[in-house]
Design a protein around this motif. Sequence first.
Motif, PDB file in Angstrom:
ATOM      1  N   GLY A 115       0.801  -1.217   0.000  1.00  0.00           N
ATOM      2  CA  GLY A 115       0.000   0.000   0.000  1.00  0.00           C
ATOM      3  C   GLY A 115       0.834   1.266   0.000  1.00  0.00           C
ATOM      4  N   LEU A 116       2.146   1.159   0.314  1.00  0.00           N
ATOM      5  CA  LEU A 116       3.031   2.309   0.237  1.00  0.00           C
ATOM      6  C   LEU A 116       3.589   2.408  -1.181  1.00  0.00           C
ATOM      7  N   HIS A 117       4.596   3.253  -1.382  1.00  0.00           N
ATOM      8  CA  HIS A 117       5.080   3.436  -2.751  1.00  0.00           C
ATOM      9  C   HIS A 117       5.759   2.180  -3.293  1.00  0.00           C
ATOM     10  N   ARG A 118       6.123   1.245  -2.396  1.00  0.00           N
ATOM     11  CA  ARG A 118       6.568  -0.071  -2.819  1.00  0.00           C
ATOM     12  C   ARG A 118       6.318  -1.068  -1.696  1.00  0.00           C
ATOM     13  N   ILE A 119       6.499  -2.349  -1.991  1.00  0.00           N
ATOM     14  CA  ILE A 119       6.231  -3.406  -1.024  1.00  0.00           C
ATOM     15  C   ILE A 119       7.453  -3.628  -0.134  1.00  0.00           C
ATOM     16  N   TYR A 120       7.210  -3.811   1.178  1.00  0.00           N
ATOM     17  CA  TYR A 120       8.294  -4.048   2.128  1.00  0.00           C
ATOM     18  C   TYR A 120       8.131  -5.417   2.783  1.00  0.00           C
ATOM     19  N   ASP A 121       9.256  -6.120   2.960  1.00  0.00           N
ATOM     20  CA  ASP A 121       9.252  -7.373   3.706  1.00  0.00           C
ATOM     21  C   ASP A 121       9.352  -7.076   5.194  1.00  0.00           C
ATOM     22  N   ILE A 122       8.386  -7.592   5.966  1.00  0.00           N
ATOM     23  CA  ILE A 122       8.368  -7.407   7.409  1.00  0.00           C
ATOM     24  C   ILE A 122       8.604  -8.763   8.073  1.00  0.00           C
ATOM     25  N   LEU A 123       9.502  -8.808   9.034  1.00  0.00           N
ATOM     26  CA  LEU A 123       9.898 -10.046   9.690  1.00  0.00           C
ATOM     27  C   LEU A 123       9.434 -10.060  11.139  1.00  0.00           C
ATOM     28  N   VAL A 124       8.989 -11.225  11.590  1.00  0.00           N
ATOM     29  CA  VAL A 124       8.620 -11.416  12.992  1.00  0.00           C
ATOM     30  C   VAL A 124       9.501 -12.521  13.558  1.00  0.00           C
ATOM     31  N   ASP A 125      10.327 -12.186  14.542  1.00  0.00           N
ATOM     32  CA  ASP A 125      11.217 -13.155  15.174  1.00  0.00           C
ATOM     33  C   ASP A 125      10.396 -14.187  15.935  1.00  0.00           C
ATOM     34  N   THR A 126      10.590 -15.467  15.639  1.00  0.00           N
ATOM     35  CA  THR A 126       9.759 -16.519  16.238  1.00  0.00           C
ATOM     36  C   THR A 126       9.998 -16.690  17.728  1.00  0.00           C
ATOM     37  N   LYS A 127      11.166 -16.275  18.223  1.00  0.00           N
ATOM     38  CA  LYS A 127      11.479 -16.452  19.649  1.00  0.00           C
ATOM     39  C   LYS A 127      11.228 -15.192  20.461  1.00  0.00           C
ATOM     40  N   THR A 128      11.729 -14.063  19.983  1.00  0.00           N
ATOM     41  CA  THR A 128      11.623 -12.824  20.760  1.00  0.00           C
ATOM     42  C   THR A 128      10.358 -12.031  20.470  1.00  0.00           C
ATOM     43  N   ARG A 129       9.669 -12.361  19.342  1.00  0.00           N
ATOM     44  CA  ARG A 129       8.458 -11.662  18.906  1.00  0.00           C
ATOM     45  C   ARG A 129       8.739 -10.220  18.480  1.00  0.00           C
ATOM     46  N   GLU A 130       9.981  -9.920  18.230  1.00  0.00           N
ATOM     47  CA  GLU A 130      10.337  -8.591  17.765  1.00  0.00           C
ATOM     48  C   GLU A 130      10.006  -8.441  16.280  1.00  0.00           C
ATOM     49  N   LEU A 131       9.750  -7.200  15.849  1.00  0.00           N
ATOM     50  CA  LEU A 131       9.383  -6.906  14.469  1.00  0.00           C
ATOM     51  C   LEU A 131      10.533  -6.194  13.772  1.00  0.00           C
ATOM     52  N   PHE A 132      10.790  -6.612  12.521  1.00  0.00           N
ATOM     53  CA  PHE A 132      11.879  -6.040  11.743  1.00  0.00           C
ATOM     54  C   PHE A 132      11.409  -5.778  10.317  1.00  0.00           C
ATOM     55  N   VAL A 133      12.103  -4.862   9.641  1.00  0.00           N
ATOM     56  CA  VAL A 133      11.909  -4.656   8.206  1.00  0.00           C
ATOM     57  C   VAL A 133      13.203  -5.069   7.514  1.00  0.00           C
ATOM     58  N   HIS A 134      13.080  -5.788   6.414  1.00  0.00           N
ATOM     59  CA  HIS A 134      14.271  -6.229   5.662  1.00  0.00           C
ATOM     60  C   HIS A 134      14.350  -5.360   4.413  1.00  0.00           C
ATOM     61  N   ASP A 135      15.076  -4.232   4.546  1.00  0.00           N
ATOM     62  CA  ASP A 135      15.066  -3.226   3.485  1.00  0.00           C
ATOM     63  C   ASP A 135      16.460  -2.847   3.001  1.00  0.00           C
ATOM     64  N   THR A 136      17.473  -3.106   3.808  1.00  0.00           N
ATOM     65  CA  THR A 136      18.831  -2.666   3.454  1.00  0.00           C
ATOM     66  C   THR A 136      19.843  -3.803   3.471  1.00  0.00           C
ATOM     67  N   GLY A 137      19.372  -5.042   3.296  1.00  0.00           N
ATOM     68  CA  GLY A 137      20.283  -6.179   3.280  1.00  0.00           C
ATOM     69  C   GLY A 137      20.393  -6.904   4.597  1.00  0.00           C
TER      70      GLY A 137
END
Length: 376
Positions: free
Chosen positions: A239-261
């Motif tokens: 829905g933004l100007h491009r699609i972003y991969d969002i990651l959810v850590d299975t152990k810590t439940r932390e949220l991340f974006v995979h955008d810069t390698g």
Amino acid sequence: MKQLYLVLLTVILILGSACSSDKVNRNASNSIQLSQTYKNEAEGFVFKYPQEWQTKESATMTEIIKIQSPDGNAKLSVMKIVTNPFGILTEDQAAVENTVNQMHKFIALRDTKLGEIPVRELVYQTSGLKGDDISKNYWYVLERDVYQIICSFKMSERERYEPMMNAIMESYTITRSANDLNKTSSINSALTAREAKELLQNWVDTHQFPASVSITDGDGNTHKRSGSDAEYYVFQLQGLHRIYDILVDTKTRELFVHDTGKPEALEPWYQKYIAPYANTNDNNNKGTGNFIDKNFEWVEKPRANNGNIIGKIKNISSGDRRKISVTFLLYDYQGNQIGTAIDINPMLKSGTVWSFTAQVQNAKVTNFELAEINSQ
């Protein structure tokens, strides 16, 4: 001596008045009959509620129990959540108030207790299409388990239902210690794909974006990504100007974006790259805040107005667009989808603007989001 006598007499009268007032309050609370009992041994809590109130089927996987008054104007639910809505568990009260005011009308935030367990209480008035509910929320934490109690009632029924809610909460008892509960809790087990998506969806729901966004279902499997040895569930934010991969850590439940390698923490990324554009309303430029897709841009973003959803979109394509439809998802105060609203335009010429009005018929609607804009 006479002056000392007068001082002592005054003190006695004041104390007597205070005791009398406290007795009246206790009697008012005791006058509410709570003859039914709900007890959940697995989650470790018990409370009482009025005889005529009804238990309802849980609407989400996080909801443990819901009860409501016969007329449906007052509701209480207990939820076991996997995120931090409104940033409520932080110490930054100003940030919590600001986040609440993006969707509702902040009233109060304070720290209290249920027995010996610290509780954070948040009160706000819903500010959706009707904006006539008071929501009193209570959060407490037992080890890694976070519980939310939602007490809501119609503003017009406050005098009737607020004392009932207060009486129910006075009866609410946590029956197991944090350590005991943690021994049998499943929160430390591997995060499921469904829980991961709900965690991410809760984060999205408490943040503003320059356009309507959505989350894909993902493939249900865990993955590793470059720059990290952790296992993640992978979703896409659209829905933004491009699609972003969002990651959810299975152990810590932390949220991340995979955008810069490599995975980056999602919240700092949002604050740096998305939040500055979330309130963009530049009607003269096709900036990040107004761009919808290659065919349309916002001239006026959707907003509630007299029970309708109104706004303006412009045809920025090189040709005429036909059979245009704008559809919104409608939600109640708890975030349950309870319908849709739609408006249709037979044709919109290139370079022209359409002022749409999507009618909302359900009085229980308190929030909405854009579902899609279709055209031929």
